[in-house]
Write an enzyme that holds these catalytic residues in place. Structure first.
Site, PDB file in Angstrom:
ATOM      1  N   LYS A 107      67.516  -8.827   7.918  1.00 32.48           N
ATOM      2  CA  LYS A 107      66.864  -7.876   7.005  1.00 32.48           C
ATOM      3  C   LYS A 107      65.467  -7.607   7.516  1.00 32.48           C
ATOM      4  O   LYS A 107      64.859  -8.463   8.178  1.00 32.48           O
ATOM      5  CB  LYS A 107      66.768  -8.477   5.598  1.00 32.48           C
ATOM      6  N   GLY A 219      68.762   1.356 -12.532  1.00 27.91           N
ATOM      7  CA  GLY A 219      68.411   2.063 -11.299  1.00 27.91           C
ATOM      8  C   GLY A 219      69.078   3.423 -11.261  1.00 27.91           C
ATOM      9  O   GLY A 219      70.111   3.654 -11.923  1.00 27.91           O
ATOM     10  N   GLY A 221      68.841   5.192  -7.979  1.00 22.80           N
ATOM     11  CA  GLY A 221      68.732   5.536  -6.555  1.00 22.80           C
ATOM     12  C   GLY A 221      70.109   5.775  -5.974  1.00 22.80           C
ATOM     13  O   GLY A 221      71.076   6.053  -6.695  1.00 22.80           O
ATOM     14  N   ASN A 222      70.182   5.647  -4.650  1.00 26.13           N
ATOM     15  CA  ASN A 222      71.440   5.965  -3.954  1.00 26.13           C
ATOM     16  C   ASN A 222      72.627   5.143  -4.461  1.00 26.13           C
ATOM     17  O   ASN A 222      73.703   5.701  -4.723  1.00 26.13           O
ATOM     18  CB  ASN A 222      71.211   5.733  -2.455  1.00 26.13           C
TER      19      ASN A 222
END
Ligand code: GLU
Length: 428
Positions: A107, A219, A221-222
């Protein structure tokens, strides 16, 4: 220590230690797997639009590459810490192993807030990130991808910088590239859709019909948007979504009893998934405090934001009606909250299984990039569904047979796979 003060790296290690005990992992392998193999910390100086120079801190952590090149996204976040990146790199190792793809775990992160950066400044951060790391990443070493607040454009800038340094074309360096520039169809949808493939299987196991269920999502988002899209397609109804409001520096939840209209909400959302509150109110949404998403009287909860959201302190607020929790985000649930969920009998689809669709499609993208031949959308999504369903069934079967909590069952499978690879290589 209060559960909400949890350090994600401590949390990832606590989860790991529990399973290492359970499966009787030998001391050497345990020591090797509970820390990353390699990590890079560096400065990224950027000439800002106003003429000043700002220095951003970047990290790349390669937790394990026994099963294949390390793999994992790069996050841009103002509160990024190296311990968060360490935890996320560890979870990537378990994730690629859970879906049994030939990759390891890594990451990256940069401490920055793209809300306040121009496109040119973001490009400079991307290129600076790659300049620091070009010799330590690569198609057969460590393959980055998008994550929180990074997207296909960021990936292409990073690829371009890498190719400028190395010479030649190396599309296998990075995944989540734009379609037409080495990207795979379906990559944008893959994480959110993957959450719903596993959710669909969980509902089958619980004898619940999707069209008789409702959900609340954290959320927008994507991951959240595509999870909602496919969940609606299989008949479910999302009644609440929450998101971060950059101006107010607070989260808000948006409630609609008859179900949110995904397209309408998308039309009033910025590129980071922030929903415009006044537009939503005008469209009839009830605007509630951010935490309200967790307290809804729904069948399914789908956290798709950040880590450390459901804790020992707030898990008690989850409605008795909730039957499934599908973790779209990485690390949204602390061990303290896990205890509460287990007691409540909530069926958990753990993060590194539920949200593995993104990295699985990244693997497909690498395969396509290597062949320089790109599949149609149906082929990508069909293969993704097969992989996700097989991974889910393996975990749920083990959970049933051994009477394990789903997170623990997924860990048993992943840790065994990674430990075996390390052993077979003669490392441990
Ligand atoms: N960032 C995504 C994750 O957390 C995708 C990683 C990838 O595609 O390599 O799984």
């Amino acid at each position: 220590m209060s559960d909400s003060a949890f350090n994600p790296y401590e949390m990832a290690r606590e989860q790991f230690d529990k399973i290492a005990d359970l499966i009787g992992l030998d001391a050497g392998t345990r020591e090797f797997l509970r820390s990353p193999m390699r990590e890079y910390h560096f400065a990224i100086p950027v000439h800002m639009d106003d003429g000043s120079v700002r220095v951003f801190r970047g990290f790349r952590v390669q937790h394990n590459d026994a099963r294949g090149p390390a793999k994992g996204g790069i996050r841009f976040h103002p509160q990024e810490t190296v311990d968060t990146v360490r935890a996320l790199s560890m979870w990537m190792t378990w994730k690629t192993a859970a879906v049994d793809i030939p990759l390891g775990g890594s990451k990256g992160g940069v401490i920055c807030d793209p809300h306040n950066l121009s496109s040119r400044e973001q490009e400079a951060i991307c290129r600076g990130f790659v300049r620091q790391l070009a010799r330590d990443i690569g198609p057969v070493r460590d393959v980055p991808a998008p994550d929180v607040m990074t997207n296909a454009q960021h990936m292409l800038w990073m690829l371009d910088e890498y190719e400028t340094i190395m010479g030649g074309r190396h599309p296998g360096l990075i995944t989540g590239k734009p379609v037409g520039m080495g990207g795979s169809l379906g990559r944008t949808q893959a994480t959110g859709y993957g959450v719903v493939y596993t959710l669909r299987e969980a509902l089958k196991e619980l004898n619940l019909r999707p069209d008789e269920t409702t959900a609340s999502v954290q959320g927008f988002g994507n991951v959240a948007q595509y999870a909602i899209e496919l969940y609606h397609q299989i008949g479910g109804k999302v009644v609440c979504v929450s998101c971060w409001d950059q101006e107010a520096q607070a989260a808000f939840a948006f409630f609609m009893k008859d179900g949110v209209d995904l397209e309408q909400l998308r039309g009033m959302t910025d590129r980071f998934g922030g929903i415009d509150r006044s537009k939503a109110e005008a469209a009839g949404y009830e605007v509630l405090p951010g935490d309200a998403w967790l307290e809804q009287d729904v069948d399914i909860l789908i956290p798709c934001a950040l880590e450390n959201q459901i804790t020992g302190e707030n898990a008690g607020k989850i409605s008795g009606r909730v039957k499934v929790l599908a973790e779209g985000a990485n690390g949204p649930t602390t061990p303290g909250a896990d205890k509460v969920l287990h007691e409540k009998g909530i069926f958990l689809i753990p993060d590194f299984l539920a949200n593995a669709g993104g990295v699985t499609c990244s693997y497909f993208e690498q395969v396509q990039s290597n062949m320089n031949y790109y599949w149609e959308m149906d082929e990508v999504l069909g293969k993704l569904d097969l992989k996700m369903t097989a991974a889910f069934l393996a975990v749920s079967e083990l959970a049933r047979k051994k009477k394990l909590y789903m997170r623990d069952a997924a860990y048993v499978i992943s840790i065994n796979r990674v430990a075996t690879a390390c052993r077979e290589r003669g490392w441990v």
